[in-house]
Design a protein around this motif. Structure first.
Motif, PDB file in Angstrom:
ATOM      1  N   PHE A 103     -59.538  45.314  65.501  1.00 24.83           N
ATOM      2  CA  PHE A 103     -58.274  45.707  66.113  1.00 24.83           C
ATOM      3  C   PHE A 103     -57.921  47.166  65.830  1.00 24.83           C
ATOM      4  O   PHE A 103     -57.361  47.853  66.688  1.00 24.83           O
ATOM      5  N   ALA A 104     -58.219  47.659  64.637  1.00 22.49           N
ATOM      6  CA  ALA A 104     -57.871  49.037  64.297  1.00 22.49           C
ATOM      7  C   ALA A 104     -58.508  50.030  65.254  1.00 22.49           C
ATOM      8  O   ALA A 104     -57.992  51.136  65.453  1.00 22.49           O
ATOM      9  N   VAL A 105     -59.620  49.640  65.885  1.00 24.94           N
ATOM     10  CA  VAL A 105     -60.315  50.507  66.831  1.00 24.94           C
ATOM     11  C   VAL A 105     -59.942  50.155  68.273  1.00 24.94           C
ATOM     12  O   VAL A 105     -59.597  51.030  69.066  1.00 24.94           O
ATOM     13  N   THR A 106     -60.006  48.868  68.622  1.00 25.47           N
ATOM     14  CA  THR A 106     -59.795  48.463  70.011  1.00 25.47           C
ATOM     15  C   THR A 106     -58.331  48.447  70.423  1.00 25.47           C
ATOM     16  O   THR A 106     -58.000  48.655  71.588  1.00 25.47           O
ATOM     17  N   ARG A 107     -57.448  48.182  69.471  1.00 28.07           N
ATOM     18  CA  ARG A 107     -56.012  48.029  69.750  1.00 28.07           C
ATOM     19  C   ARG A 107     -55.772  47.003  70.858  1.00 28.07           C
ATOM     20  O   ARG A 107     -54.866  47.125  71.675  1.00 28.07           O
ATOM     21  N   GLU A 108     -56.575  45.944  70.857  1.00 31.51           N
ATOM     22  CA  GLU A 108     -56.461  44.888  71.859  1.00 31.51           C
ATOM     23  C   GLU A 108     -56.417  43.530  71.174  1.00 31.51           C
ATOM     24  O   GLU A 108     -57.192  43.261  70.261  1.00 31.51           O
ATOM     25  N   VAL A 109     -55.505  42.686  71.614  1.00 30.20           N
ATOM     26  CA  VAL A 109     -55.397  41.325  71.095  1.00 30.20           C
ATOM     27  C   VAL A 109     -55.557  40.329  72.229  1.00 30.20           C
ATOM     28  O   VAL A 109     -55.371  40.654  73.403  1.00 30.20           O
ATOM     29  N   GLY A 110     -55.900  39.119  71.857  1.00 29.85           N
ATOM     30  CA  GLY A 110     -55.920  38.010  72.793  1.00 29.85           C
ATOM     31  C   GLY A 110     -55.029  36.898  72.263  1.00 29.85           C
ATOM     32  O   GLY A 110     -54.631  36.911  71.092  1.00 29.85           O
ATOM     33  N   SER A 111     -54.723  35.940  73.109  1.00 28.59           N
ATOM     34  CA  SER A 111     -53.865  34.842  72.668  1.00 28.59           C
ATOM     35  C   SER A 111     -54.288  33.542  73.312  1.00 28.59           C
ATOM     36  O   SER A 111     -54.974  33.510  74.328  1.00 28.59           O
ATOM     37  N   GLY A 112     -53.864  32.455  72.689  1.00 26.39           N
ATOM     38  CA  GLY A 112     -54.080  31.119  73.212  1.00 26.39           C
ATOM     39  C   GLY A 112     -53.023  30.212  72.614  1.00 26.39           C
ATOM     40  O   GLY A 112     -52.492  30.513  71.537  1.00 26.39           O
ATOM     41  N   SER A 113     -52.715  29.125  73.270  1.00 29.89           N
ATOM     42  CA  SER A 113     -51.616  28.291  72.769  1.00 29.89           C
ATOM     43  C   SER A 113     -51.698  26.872  73.300  1.00 29.89           C
ATOM     44  O   SER A 113     -52.408  26.588  74.263  1.00 29.89           O
ATOM     45  N   TRP A 114     -50.957  26.010  72.653  1.00 30.86           N
ATOM     46  CA  TRP A 114     -50.662  24.685  73.196  1.00 30.86           C
ATOM     47  C   TRP A 114     -49.307  24.245  72.648  1.00 30.86           C
ATOM     48  O   TRP A 114     -48.842  24.743  71.633  1.00 30.86           O
ATOM     49  N   ILE A 115     -48.683  23.317  73.365  1.00 33.81           N
ATOM     50  CA  ILE A 115     -47.365  22.815  72.977  1.00 33.81           C
ATOM     51  C   ILE A 115     -47.279  21.342  73.358  1.00 33.81           C
ATOM     52  O   ILE A 115     -47.835  20.918  74.386  1.00 33.81           O
ATOM     53  N   GLY A 204     -41.891  39.842  56.510  1.00 35.38           N
ATOM     54  CA  GLY A 204     -43.078  39.664  55.684  1.00 35.38           C
ATOM     55  C   GLY A 204     -44.285  40.478  56.084  1.00 35.38           C
ATOM     56  O   GLY A 204     -45.377  40.270  55.546  1.00 35.38           O
ATOM     57  N   LEU A 205     -44.116  41.415  57.019  1.00 35.23           N
ATOM     58  CA  LEU A 205     -45.249  42.243  57.430  1.00 35.23           C
ATOM     59  C   LEU A 205     -45.370  43.425  56.467  1.00 35.23           C
ATOM     60  O   LEU A 205     -44.945  44.537  56.755  1.00 35.23           O
ATOM     61  N   ASP A 206     -45.947  43.164  55.315  1.00 33.19           N
ATOM     62  CA  ASP A 206     -46.039  44.175  54.262  1.00 33.19           C
ATOM     63  C   ASP A 206     -47.453  44.752  54.220  1.00 33.19           C
ATOM     64  O   ASP A 206     -48.336  44.321  54.971  1.00 33.19           O
ATOM     65  N   PRO A 207     -47.701  45.752  53.381  1.00 32.33           N
ATOM     66  CA  PRO A 207     -49.031  46.371  53.326  1.00 32.33           C
ATOM     67  C   PRO A 207     -50.172  45.393  53.046  1.00 32.33           C
ATOM     68  O   PRO A 207     -51.286  45.576  53.528  1.00 32.33           O
ATOM     69  N   ASP A 208     -49.909  44.346  52.266  1.00 31.71           N
ATOM     70  CA  ASP A 208     -50.953  43.367  51.971  1.00 31.71           C
ATOM     71  C   ASP A 208     -51.353  42.600  53.235  1.00 31.71           C
ATOM     72  O   ASP A 208     -52.539  42.271  53.435  1.00 31.71           O
ATOM     73  N   VAL A 209     -50.376  42.276  54.073  1.00 29.93           N
ATOM     74  CA  VAL A 209     -50.681  41.602  55.337  1.00 29.93           C
ATOM     75  C   VAL A 209     -51.456  42.540  56.255  1.00 29.93           C
ATOM     76  O   VAL A 209     -52.443  42.141  56.885  1.00 29.93           O
ATOM     77  N   LEU A 210     -51.016  43.782  56.344  1.00 31.48           N
ATOM     78  CA  LEU A 210     -51.719  44.750  57.177  1.00 31.48           C
ATOM     79  C   LEU A 210     -53.171  44.907  56.741  1.00 31.48           C
ATOM     80  O   LEU A 210     -54.074  45.041  57.590  1.00 31.48           O
ATOM     81  N   GLU A 211     -53.412  44.868  55.452  1.00 31.81           N
ATOM     82  CA  GLU A 211     -54.784  44.949  54.962  1.00 31.81           C
ATOM     83  C   GLU A 211     -55.610  43.776  55.447  1.00 31.81           C
ATOM     84  O   GLU A 211     -56.774  43.933  55.827  1.00 31.81           O
ATOM     85  N   MET A 212     -55.025  42.573  55.465  1.00 35.47           N
ATOM     86  CA  MET A 212     -55.751  41.398  55.951  1.00 35.47           C
ATOM     87  C   MET A 212     -56.020  41.474  57.450  1.00 35.47           C
ATOM     88  O   MET A 212     -56.899  40.777  57.967  1.00 35.47           O
ATOM     89  N   LEU A 213     -55.277  42.341  58.155  1.00 39.35           N
ATOM     90  CA  LEU A 213     -55.472  42.532  59.588  1.00 39.35           C
ATOM     91  C   LEU A 213     -56.330  43.766  59.890  1.00 39.35           C
ATOM     92  O   LEU A 213     -56.440  44.193  61.031  1.00 39.35           O
ATOM     93  N   GLY A 214     -56.925  44.329  58.842  1.00 40.13           N
ATOM     94  CA  GLY A 214     -57.783  45.492  59.020  1.00 40.13           C
ATOM     95  C   GLY A 214     -57.046  46.774  59.275  1.00 40.13           C
ATOM     96  O   GLY A 214     -57.614  47.728  59.830  1.00 40.13           O
ATOM     97  N   LEU A 215     -55.778  46.836  58.854  1.00 37.33           N
ATOM     98  CA  LEU A 215     -54.944  48.005  59.131  1.00 37.33           C
ATOM     99  C   LEU A 215     -54.491  48.692  57.847  1.00 37.33           C
ATOM    100  O   LEU A 215     -53.423  49.278  57.794  1.00 37.33           O
ATOM    101  N   ASP A 216     -55.317  48.657  56.841  1.00 36.41           N
ATOM    102  CA  ASP A 216     -54.943  49.298  55.576  1.00 36.41           C
ATOM    103  C   ASP A 216     -55.198  50.794  55.614  1.00 36.41           C
ATOM    104  O   ASP A 216     -54.769  51.495  54.713  1.00 36.41           O
TER     105      ASP A 216
END
Length: 216
Positions: A103-115, A204-216
Motif C-alpha cells: 500500500f505504501a507504494v500503490t496507494r490502492e485498496v480493495g474491499s469486500g463485505s457481507w451482512i 486508535g490509528l497510532d504509529p504502531d497500527v501504521l507500522e502494521m499497515l506498512g506505513l512506518d
C-alpha cells in the motif's frame, strides 16, 4: 493486553449507527458466525468467489470462525487484509474487509463485505463501506479503491455507484464449476470526495497500527 502486541485491535471506526473493529472476545466471533449461519444471501445466487456459504448453517458458521483466525494469523505489513467486524446495537451483523498489497507504494485498496440478511435493505451496507473508505482516503492517504461484484448482485453494484465508483471492466471467475462474470469498480480520491455522505470517526490509528499497515 493482547492489543499491546497486536495494535490493530485498538482501531475503531464509528458511523451514526455502526462500529467497525476486530472482535475482542471469542464470543463476538461466535456471534458473527451465528449471524452468517442465519443467512447471508438468496440460496439461488452465490455472490462470493469462494462459496463459503454452500454447506449449510453449521458449515457456514465454522467457515466464518476459521476465516477470522486465518485472516489475523497471516498478517503481513506488505499484504494485509483487515477483517473489520460490523457491530450494530452491540451485535455482530457482518464483515467489511479492507485489503492492500504494498500500500505504501500503490496507494490502492480493495474491499469486500457481507451482512446478515436480517440487516439488509437498511442502508447499512453503504454505511459500512463508507467507513472503510474514510479510513483509506482520509486517514491512510489512498488514491484509489477497487471493488467487484458478480453480474446480478444488484445491491452491491448499487452501493458502489452510490459511493462514486466507476465501472472498471469485467473479469471472469470459476465458481461452483461455472464461469461467472464479475463487474470491476474503481473509485478515485476526487470521486470519493464528491460522494461523501457519512460522518466517520476513527480511533486508535497510532504509529504502531501504521507500522502494521506498512506505513512506518
Amino acid at each position: 493486553m493482547l492489543a499491546d502486541h497486536l495494535p490493530i485491535l485498538r482501531l475503531r471506526l464509528r458511523t451514526d449507527r455502526l462500529e467497525l473493529r476486530l472482535p475482542s472476545t471469542f464470543d463476538e466471533v461466535a456471534d458473527l458466525a451465528d449471524t452468517a449461519a442465519a443467512g447471508v444471501h438468496d440460496p439461488d445466487f452465490m455472490p462470493f468467489s469462494i462459496p463459503w456459504t454452500e454447506g449449510g448453517p453449521e458449515a457456514t458458521a465454522r467457515s466464518v470462525a476459521i476465516w477470522y483466525h486465518r485472516a489475523i494469523g497471516r498478517w503481513d505489513a506488505q499484504d494485509w487484509s483487515f477483517p473489520f467486524v460490523v457491530f450494530h446495537e452491540g451485535r455482530a451483523i457482518g464483515v467489511q474487509g479492507l485489503h492492500a498489497k504494498w500500500f505504501a507504494v500503490t496507494r490502492e485498496v480493495g474491499s469486500g463485505s457481507w451482512i446478515g440478511q436480517a440487516h439488509q435493505g437498511k442502508g447499512i451496507g453503504t454505511e459500512m463501506r463508507a467507513a472503510v473508505l474514510h479510513l483509506a482516503f482520509a486517514e491512510l492517504g489512498a488514491e484509489y479503491a477497487t471493488s467487484g461484484s458478480f453480474v446480478g448482485n444488484h445491491a452491491s453494484a448499487a452501493i458502489s455507484r452510490r459511493l462514486g465508483y466507476r465501472p472498471d471492466g469485467i473479469k471472469h471467475a470459476v465458481v461452483q464449476d461455472e464461469r461467472r462474470a464479475e463487474e470491476r469498480w474503481r473509485l478515485t480520491r476526487d470521486d470519493w470526495e464528491a460522494h461523501r455522505r457519512h460522518d466517520v470517526t476513527v480511533d486508535g490509528l497510532d504509529p504502531d497500527v501504521l507500522e502494521m499497515l506498512g506505513l512506518d
